[in-house]
Design an enzyme around this catalytic site. Structure first.
Site, short mmCIF file in Angstrom:
data_model
loop_
_atom_site.label_atom_id
_atom_site.label_comp_id
_atom_site.label_asym_id
_atom_site.label_seq_id
_atom_site.Cartn_x
_atom_site.Cartn_y
_atom_site.Cartn_z
N GLU B 175 47.79 78.58 44.90
CA GLU B 175 47.15 79.72 44.21
C GLU B 175 46.17 79.23 43.15
O GLU B 175 46.22 79.66 41.99
CB GLU B 175 48.21 80.66 43.62
CG GLU B 175 49.04 81.32 44.71
CD GLU B 175 49.90 82.48 44.22
OE1 GLU B 175 49.93 82.76 43.01
OE2 GLU B 175 50.54 83.13 45.08
N GLU B 298 53.43 82.34 51.59
CA GLU B 298 54.18 83.29 50.74
C GLU B 298 53.95 84.68 51.31
O GLU B 298 52.81 85.14 51.38
CB GLU B 298 53.72 83.23 49.28
CG GLU B 298 54.14 81.95 48.57
CD GLU B 298 53.84 81.96 47.07
OE1 GLU B 298 53.84 83.05 46.45
OE2 GLU B 298 53.60 80.87 46.54
#
Lengths: 86, 492
Positions: B175, B298
């Site tokens: 991320e 995710e």
């Protein structure tokens, strides 16, 4: 290209939001119906035992992730430790 | 009853379903690693080298193929050297982001490989770009995989492990558009090229390098990233998408919701398919031979935490609604198996859409657990053509396809079909021709009220049972799917 709002777990929890949640906790306890709560003496007894427990970390029970102030207040609550303290 | 017709053609093979699509994710967050998986060697909870026996057994039963660690957001502030050596000398620190709990680094690199060994799964290590250095990442790989005389291999041996481990999957940052450094795609892509240069293949260990891809529908990130890394520097890029019905403020509780929220959740989770298609299309511009795969490392539901628990721990219960979300996503991933190499539900224990919940010595298998159990036959099987003329219904204002499906054939020639009926009110009668030489069908079903869940007090409210609603005659398979149900059929 459409505007993208990024969403990650860490950014979602600022300290301010955590503090807001903690304030809500007392409201939550206050709003539990009296008949679902243990007597004040029992509540204090439980919390004293939690205070002495090494699983207590910052008001949280390490075994279940609950705030002990909430977990101990309900009649249905129980200590999750393998050797239950209350 | 709604009637739906279809065709399953086992002669039309569409690609291998990588077992890693059934992967999981474990982060130093809340009670995922500590208490959920690792209790330490001295715990009274039955354990082997500190790993909970009950959790490991449950994960082995899922044939869990790959486990991602140490994060997540945590990966980009994790310094691996804090987690090696004698435990009493490892750094202790307060995890200020996740509720002020102590991170004592008692679970580190050696412990993670021990966990993977006990489960029998591949490790997927996520390296630190956001707050780490090229040297730190490079030395971690040397520490884990170098066989012979080298500073890091010697250090590993000093810490009790002479033989190197095998590491295939390695993520370069997490991320990085957000918690991993708030980078622009140009900046990250160039950093990625630099960092991955020093992620060496030692001996016969070959890394499968994963670049940080987009958040949900951030197509600009994918475009810029791929334009810079092309098809030479990464084996895959990652994508994250959480099912948050109604947005952050309105996502609601995990167990208390109405039918409108249920259908809003279904609609929100199905959006992932369009995102996958669009990201793959963009990737194809820069990689026409599709060498670079997509990894959804995710995914899953995100609801309000359970009342009275630390909001930073992201602990939520898990209902039939979550099971439905898992079933729909896994069918989508199966159907894109030619270009999706891996997926990792967030997270394996006690965090977000967990397959296992723990409380002290107790353990609960969630409805999502049982979906992974029912779908595990797809692992490493061959996707085959499976088409249904799926009706779409307006439910509480949301356009919902009522049936989700995928089918695969294993090496023994057995056909596995996974089906889900998303409707809360309608039974669906499927009638499908099955092309292939089959004569027998067995089934398993997971069904219940949309908000049914398993608790520590009652852990068997939702669990799979034998399904008797399927019949195979003259090459036609008939299936009666009850409302809110997930079914696995094995045809042979």
């Amino acid at each position: 290209m459409e505007k993208q709002i990024h969403f990650c777990r860490k950014c979602a929890w600022t300290r301010k939001m955590l503090e807001k949640e903690l304030l809500k906790l007392q409201d939550y306890i206050d709003n539990i119906p009296a008949e679902e709560k243990v007597a004040e003496e029992e509540y204090e007894r439980r919390l004293l035992l939690c205070d002495k427990c090494k699983e207590l970390r910052g008001g949280l029970c390490g075994q279940c992730g609950c705030y002990v102030a909430v977990r101990a207040v309900r009649k249905t609550g129980y200590c999750p430790h393998i050797r239950a303290k209350w | 009853m709604r009637k739906v017709e279809g065709l399953i053609n086992t002669k039309r093979k569409l690609g291998k379903i990588n077992k890693e699509i059934y992967g999981h994710f474990s982060e130093h967050l809340g009670r995922c690693i500590y208490e959920g998986i690792y209790v330490g060697e001295d715990s009274e909870i039955p354990n082997t080298n500190g790993m909970r026996n009950d959790v490991v057994e449950a994960l082995k039963n899922l044939e869990l193929p790959v486990l991602r660690w140490p994060g997540g957001c945590f990966a980009d502030e994790y310094h691996w050297m804090d987690g090696i050596g004698p435990k009493e000398k490892r750094k202790r620190m307060i995890n200020t982001h996740w509720g002020g709990v102590v991170e004592d680094n008692s679970f580190g690199t050696h412990e993670f490989f021990e966990l993977c060994s006990q489960i029998g799964c591949e490790p997927y290590i996520n390296g630190n770009v956001g707050s780490g250095s090229v040297r730190e990442m490079s030395e971690w790989i040397e520490y884990m995989t170098f066989d012979g005389e080298s500073p890091m291999a010697n250090l590993r041996a000093e810490n009790g492990r002479k033989e190197p481990w095998k590491v295939k999957y390695f993520g370069v940052g997490n991320e990085n558009w957000g918690c991993g450094g708030n980078m622009t795609p140009e900046y990250y892509a160039n950093l990625y090229r630099r960092y991955q240069t020093y992620c060496r293949n030692y001996g016969n260990n070959t890394l499968y390098k994963i670049a940080c891809g987009p958040d949900a529908g951030d197509y600009a990130w994918t475009d810029k990233l791929m334009s810079i890394i092309g098809d030479k520097y990464a084996d895959a890029i990652s994508m994250h998408y959480y099912t948050v019905p109604g947005g952050w403020e309105e996502k609601g509780a995990a167990t208390q919701f109405d039918e409108k929220k249920y259908y809003e959740t279904i609609e929100a989770t199905l959006r992932i398919e369009e995102m996958i298609d669009r990201h793959l299309e963009i990737m194809g511009k820069y990689d026409p031979e599709h060498k670079v795969k997509l990894i959804v490392d995710e995914w899953g539901t995100w609801f309000k935490v359970e009342e009275g628990t630390n909001p930073g721990f992201l602990y939520q219960q898990n209902t039939m609604r979550d099971a439905m979300v898992a079933a729909l996503n896994l069918n989508i991933f199966n159907r894109h198996c030619d270009r999706i190499a891996m997926a990792n539900i967030a997270q394996v224990v006690n965090v977000l859409q967990a397959v296992i919940l723990t409380e002290g010595a107790k353990i609960v298998k969630t409805p999502t657990y049982y979906v992974f159990e029912m779908y595990k036959r797809h692992q490493n099987s061959t996707l085959v053509d499976c088409y249904f003329d799926v009706p779409t219904e307006t439910c509480e204002g949301f356009e919902i396809p009522l049936v989700s499906s995928s089918a695969s054939v294993n090496e023994a020639g057995e056909l596995t079909i996974t089906l889900a009926n998303t409707s809360l009110s309608e039974e669906i009668e499927l009638s499908t021709i099955v092309v292939g030489d089959y004569s027998k069908v067995d089934g398993t079903i997971l069904t219940g009220k949309m908000d049914d869940f398993n608790s520590f007090e009652k852990d068997d409210v939702v669990k799979p049972t034998v399904f008797a609603g399927a019949d195979l005659a003259d090459g036609t398979l008939s299936v009666k799917l009850p409302p809110c149900s997930i079914v696995t059929l094995v045809v042979c």
